[in-house]
Scaffold this motif. Structure first.
Motif, short mmCIF file in Angstrom:
data_model
loop_
_atom_site.label_atom_id
_atom_site.label_comp_id
_atom_site.label_asym_id
_atom_site.label_seq_id
_atom_site.Cartn_x
_atom_site.Cartn_y
_atom_site.Cartn_z
N ASP A 6 0.83 -1.20 0.00
CA ASP A 6 0.00 0.00 0.00
C ASP A 6 0.87 1.25 0.00
O ASP A 6 0.55 2.23 -0.69
CB ASP A 6 -0.92 -0.01 1.22
N ARG A 7 1.97 1.23 0.74
CA ARG A 7 2.87 2.39 0.74
C ARG A 7 3.49 2.59 -0.63
O ARG A 7 3.71 3.73 -1.07
CB ARG A 7 3.96 2.20 1.80
N PHE A 8 3.77 1.49 -1.32
CA PHE A 8 4.33 1.60 -2.67
C PHE A 8 3.32 2.28 -3.60
O PHE A 8 3.68 3.16 -4.39
CB PHE A 8 4.70 0.22 -3.20
N THR A 9 2.06 1.87 -3.52
CA THR A 9 1.06 2.47 -4.41
C THR A 9 0.80 3.93 -4.07
O THR A 9 0.33 4.69 -4.94
CB THR A 9 -0.27 1.69 -4.35
N ASN A 10 1.09 4.36 -2.83
CA ASN A 10 0.95 5.77 -2.49
C ASN A 10 1.86 6.63 -3.37
O ASN A 10 1.57 7.81 -3.62
CB ASN A 10 1.30 6.00 -1.02
N ALA A 11 2.96 6.04 -3.80
CA ALA A 11 3.91 6.77 -4.65
C ALA A 11 3.53 6.67 -6.13
O ALA A 11 4.25 7.20 -6.98
CB ALA A 11 5.32 6.22 -4.44
N ARG A 12 2.44 5.97 -6.42
CA ARG A 12 1.97 5.83 -7.81
C ARG A 12 0.51 6.30 -7.89
O ARG A 12 -0.39 5.50 -8.12
CB ARG A 12 2.09 4.37 -8.29
N VAL A 46 -5.66 9.58 -11.10
CA VAL A 46 -6.90 10.35 -11.01
C VAL A 46 -8.09 9.38 -11.14
O VAL A 46 -8.16 8.60 -12.09
CB VAL A 46 -6.97 11.42 -12.11
N GLY A 47 -8.99 9.42 -10.17
CA GLY A 47 -10.19 8.59 -10.24
C GLY A 47 -9.96 7.15 -9.86
O GLY A 47 -10.84 6.30 -10.09
N ALA A 48 -8.82 6.80 -9.30
CA ALA A 48 -8.53 5.43 -8.88
C ALA A 48 -7.60 5.49 -7.67
O ALA A 48 -6.89 6.48 -7.46
CB ALA A 48 -7.87 4.64 -10.02
N PRO A 49 -7.59 4.44 -6.86
CA PRO A 49 -6.73 4.46 -5.67
C PRO A 49 -5.25 4.60 -6.02
O PRO A 49 -4.48 5.21 -5.26
CB PRO A 49 -7.01 3.11 -5.01
N PHE A 50 -4.84 4.03 -7.16
CA PHE A 50 -3.43 4.11 -7.57
C PHE A 50 -3.34 3.82 -9.06
O PHE A 50 -4.29 3.32 -9.69
CB PHE A 50 -2.55 3.15 -6.77
#
Length: 416
Positions: free
Chosen positions: A68-74, A77-81
Motif C-alpha cells: 500500500d505504501r508503494f502504491t501511495n507513490a503511484r 486520477v479517479g482510482a486508488p493508484f
C-alpha cells in the motif's frame, strides 16, 4: 563396520516460550536451530508448524502494508493508484500481471477499508488465503458495512476454514441488504455459461457457471449414479465414475433431493433472513421463496430446540426409520463432522461416534454423525472422537490435541 549413531529425538517438556509468543517476537533462530540440529517429536514439530503459520500471517500483513505504501507513490486520477503499479510488482516478484494487480487491490482494501481483517492478520490469526476469501465477499460493500461484517465473522477466524469464513461472511452480507444481494444474484444468473478448456495429453476441462441450486442438483444426480456403480469389483475411482456418469448423460428415471433450510417467517415474507442450500451455503430469501413455490418441491418440517437450536425432529411424508435417522442427523450437522472438513453431509458416510461393535455402541441420534471416508477411516489410525451433545464432536489427535467441532455452527437453525 560401526553403525551411525542415531541422533536422539528432541522433546519439549517445558513447552518453550516461542509456542505462546506473539508472531512479531518469535525467535526464528531457535526454530532454525531445532530444524537444523534437532529431531523434534511430533508434538514439538506440530507446535513449530502452528507458530510459523502465525509468523507467516504476520509477515503477509506487513507485506500488504508495504504494498500500500508503494502504491501511495503511484497516484492516479479517479482510482486508488496507477494501473501501471502492478507492472513494477510483477517484474520485481516475477508474478503475472493479473496476480500483482489482485494483490495490490487486496492491500488497498485491507489497509483502508478492513482494519479488523488487517489486525487479525498482524496477530497471526488470519492468513492471506482467508483474508482474500473474506475481502472478496465484502468488496462491494461500503467500508462501514464491511466492518460490520468483520465484527460478526472474524473474532474466531483462527478456528474456521476459508469455506466457513466465506459462508459466514456471505450470510451477513445478505442480511445487511437482501435486495442488493438478490439483484447481484439475478445479474449473475444472466451470465450463466458452459466453458471448455483444453488440457494436456488429450484431456479437456468442461465446466458450467450455473445457479447454485441447479449445480447442486446436477452434481447430486451424477454422484448418485456414480455410487450405484461402485461395486466391489469396480476399479474406477469415484471421480472417474462421476466423470463417466456425466459423459453418458443422466437417465430420465434418476432423481435426487437437495435440501433448502429456510425460516417459516421468511417463507411468509415477514423477514428476509438468508436461507441455506445444503452443499452450497447462504442464499437470498427471495430465491428461497421462489424455489419453495415450485410445484415439484417436497416439504419436510424441521423442529429445533428453542434454547440450544439443536435439530430434534425431521418430519417426513413417509416413515422409514433408518432413512429418517440419517435425514435427521444430516439436517442437524449439514457437513462432515471431522475437523476443518466442508464435505456436505448428504455425500458423507453415516458414522458411529462410538463403534457399534462396542458394548455401549448404538445407532441413535446422539451417537452418530456424517463423516467423509477420510474422517471415518482416520479413527483407525490413532484418532478418537466423542459426541458430548448431539451435533458437537470432540476429536483427539495422536499428538493429544483436541479439536472441538460443531459442523453446523455457522448457520443458526430455523426457529420452526
Amino acid at each position: 563396520m560401526s553403525k551411525k549413531r542415531r541422533r536422539p529425538e528432541f522433546t519439549d517438556p517445558n513447552k518453550q516460550a516461542w509456542r505462546t509468543m506473539p508472531p512479531s517476537g518469535v525467535p526464528l533462530s531457535m526454530l532454525e536451530e531445532l530444524d537444523r540440529y534437532g529431531r523434534a517429536d511430533a508434538d514439538t514439530a506440530l507446535a513449530a508448524v502452528e507458530t510459523l503459520d502465525k509468523v507467516i500471517s504476520y509477515t503477509q500483513a506487513m507485506q500488504m502494508r508495504f504494498m500500500d505504501r508503494f502504491t501511495n507513490a503511484r497516484p492516479a486520477v479517479g482510482a486508488p493508484f496507477s494501473k501501471y503499479a502492478a507492472g513494477e510488482i510483477a517484474a520485481s516478484l516475477t508474478w503475472s500481471l493479473s496476480a500483482a494487480q489482485k494483490r495490490l487491490n487486496l492491500a488497498y482494501q485491507l489497509v483502508h477499508e478492513l482494519p479488523g481483517t488487517m489486525a487479525r492478520m498482524s496477530a497471526g490469526y488470519l492468513d492471506l488465503r482467508k483474508a482474500f476469501t473474506f475481502a472478496d465477499q465484502v468488496g462491494h460493500l461500503s467500508p462501514e458495512d464491511a466492518q460490520k461484517v468483520e465484527e460478526k465473522v472474524l473474532p474466531d477466524s483462527d478456528s474456521k476454514t476459508p469455506r466457513s469464513i466465506r459462508d459466514r461472511a456471505r450470510r451477513e452480507v445478505i442480511k445487511i441488504d437482501p435486495a442488493a444481494a438478490e439483484a447481484r444474484r439475478k445479474k449473475l444468473v444472466s451470465e450463466r455459461r458452459v466453458e471448455k478448456q483444453p488440457c494436456e495429453d488429450g484431456m479437456a476441462l468442461l465446466g458450467a457457471f450455473l445457479p447454485a441450486e441447479s449445480a447442486e442438483a446436477i452434481y447430486r444426480i451424477i454422484d448418485t449414479i456414480a455410487r450405484s456403480l461402485k461395486t466391489k469389483d469396480e476399479t474406477r475411482t469415484m471421480d472417474a465414475l462421476r466423470a463417466d456418469a456425466l459423459s453418458l448423460g443422466v437417465p430420465s428415471n434418476v432423481c435426487t433431493k437437495i435440501e433448502l433450510r429456510v425460516d417459516a417467517t421468511t417463507l411468509m415474507s415477514l423477514d428476509d433472513n438468508p436461507a441455506v442450500l445444503s452443499g452450497y451455503g447462504p442464499m437470498t430469501a427471495q430465491r428461497a421463496r421462489e424455489l419453495a413455490g415450485n410445484e415439484n418441491s417436497e416439504w419436510y418440517r424441521i423442529l429445533t430446540d428453542p434454547v440450544s437450536g439443536v435439530v430434534i425432529d425431521h418430519g417426513r411424508t413417509r416413515y422409514r426409520p433408518t432413512k429418517a435417522l440419517r435425514d435427521l442427523v444430516n439436517a442437524r450437522d449439514q457437513r462432515c463432522c471431522g475437523p476443518a472438513c466442508n464435505r456436505p453431509a448428504a455425500t458423507c458416510e453415516f458414522d458411529h461416534t462410538t463403534p457399534f461393535r462396542e458394548p455401549e455402541g448404538k445407532t441413535a441420534y446422539d451417537s452418530t454423525g456424517p463423516a467423509c471416508k477420510f474422517h471415518n477411516d482416520i479413527k483407525e489410525h490413532g484418532w478418537t472422537v466423542t459426541q458430548p451433545t448431539p451435533g458437537r464432536f470432540l476429536w483427539t489427535s495422536p499428538t493429544g490435541r483436541t479439536y472441538d467441532v460443531t459442523p453446523n455452527d455457522e448457520y443458526p437453525p430455523p426457529p420452526f
